[in-house]
Design a protein around this motif. Sequence first.
Motif, short mmCIF file in Angstrom:
data_model
loop_
_atom_site.label_atom_id
_atom_site.label_comp_id
_atom_site.label_asym_id
_atom_site.label_seq_id
_atom_site.Cartn_x
_atom_site.Cartn_y
_atom_site.Cartn_z
N ALA A 116 0.88 -1.11 -0.03
CA ALA A 116 -0.02 -0.10 -0.05
C ALA A 116 0.88 1.25 -0.01
CB ALA A 116 -0.82 -0.13 1.19
N ALA A 117 2.04 1.17 0.73
CA ALA A 117 2.73 2.24 0.85
C ALA A 117 3.43 2.66 -0.76
CB ALA A 117 3.97 2.24 1.90
N TYR A 118 3.82 1.60 -1.12
CA TYR A 118 4.60 1.51 -2.45
C TYR A 118 3.20 2.18 -3.55
CZ TYR A 118 6.76 0.15 -6.94
OH TYR A 118 7.36 0.09 -8.26
N ARG A 119 2.03 1.86 -3.48
CA ARG A 119 1.11 2.24 -4.43
C ARG A 119 0.98 3.98 -4.14
NH1 ARG A 119 -5.09 1.17 -3.57
NH2 ARG A 119 -6.09 1.88 -5.27
N ARG A 120 0.85 4.26 -2.99
CA ARG A 120 0.72 5.40 -2.50
C ARG A 120 1.83 6.40 -2.93
NH1 ARG A 120 -1.06 3.51 2.34
NH2 ARG A 120 0.93 3.72 3.34
N MET A 121 3.26 5.72 -2.89
CA MET A 121 4.29 6.73 -3.28
C MET A 121 4.24 6.73 -5.05
SD MET A 121 8.27 5.79 -2.67
CE MET A 121 7.99 3.91 -3.31
N CYS A 122 3.80 5.76 -5.63
CA CYS A 122 3.55 5.63 -7.02
C CYS A 122 2.65 6.78 -7.48
CB CYS A 122 3.32 4.26 -7.73
SG CYS A 122 4.63 3.16 -7.76
N ALA A 123 1.49 6.97 -6.77
CA ALA A 123 0.56 7.77 -7.14
C ALA A 123 0.90 9.21 -7.05
CB ALA A 123 -0.63 7.51 -6.25
N ARG A 124 1.82 9.43 -5.57
CA ARG A 124 2.10 10.74 -5.45
C ARG A 124 3.18 11.19 -6.67
NH1 ARG A 124 2.67 9.23 -0.06
NH2 ARG A 124 4.94 8.84 -0.33
N MET A 125 4.21 10.26 -7.29
CA MET A 125 5.02 10.47 -8.20
C MET A 125 4.36 10.83 -9.56
SD MET A 125 7.99 7.69 -7.31
CE MET A 125 9.24 8.25 -8.63
N ASP A 126 3.17 10.02 -9.72
CA ASP A 126 2.45 10.33 -11.05
C ASP A 126 1.73 11.65 -10.77
OD1 ASP A 126 2.87 7.86 -12.26
OD2 ASP A 126 1.31 6.74 -11.58
N ALA A 127 1.48 12.15 -9.73
CA ALA A 127 0.83 13.50 -9.55
C ALA A 127 1.67 14.66 -9.82
CB ALA A 127 0.19 13.53 -8.22
N HIS A 128 3.04 14.48 -9.60
CA HIS A 128 3.90 15.19 -9.69
C HIS A 128 4.50 15.30 -10.94
CE1 HIS A 128 3.49 16.56 -5.63
NE2 HIS A 128 3.67 15.38 -5.14
N THR A 129 4.33 14.36 -11.89
CA THR A 129 4.94 14.14 -13.38
C THR A 129 4.10 15.02 -14.13
OG1 THR A 129 5.29 11.93 -12.88
CG2 THR A 129 5.52 12.55 -15.12
N PRO A 130 5.02 16.17 -15.07
CA PRO A 130 4.11 16.85 -15.75
C PRO A 130 3.94 15.96 -16.92
CG PRO A 130 6.62 17.27 -15.97
CD PRO A 130 6.06 16.31 -14.86
N ASP A 131 2.46 16.38 -17.61
CA ASP A 131 2.02 15.65 -18.68
C ASP A 131 2.70 15.87 -19.88
OD1 ASP A 131 0.08 14.48 -17.29
OD2 ASP A 131 -1.32 15.85 -17.30
#
Length: 131
Positions: A116-131
Amino acid sequence: LLERLGGHLVDTTAAARPASPALARVRDLLHEHMSANIGLDELVDSSGIDRFRLTRLFQREFGTSPHAYLVRLRLRAARRLLAAGHTPARVAAEVGFADQSHLGRWFRRAYRMTPAAYRRMCARMDAHTPD
């Protein structure tokens, strides 16, 4: 993240062709049926090599036991699915772990974090990635 995953970044699918066609069959069986409950007896039947010799040869060829190799395959697939946003329970079922806690134990052992922590970390990284 890279420090935590560093020891697990080796791509087991990119390994050179094994010296033995029997070992190649075993490796391919593990890849093709990663989510199944594959036992040593099934690997022995596939290879035609007795269980003790198969384990020694596989260890020599791939640097790990057949079971540890299978767990690594499952963990690598679990990381991909978790990064894509799937729940740990769904991931556990899809990649062949008995249940979510089984995935969690192996995941924590390998990466020192929960799925779950890994999933959250990946989601945060995706949120900070420019499109």
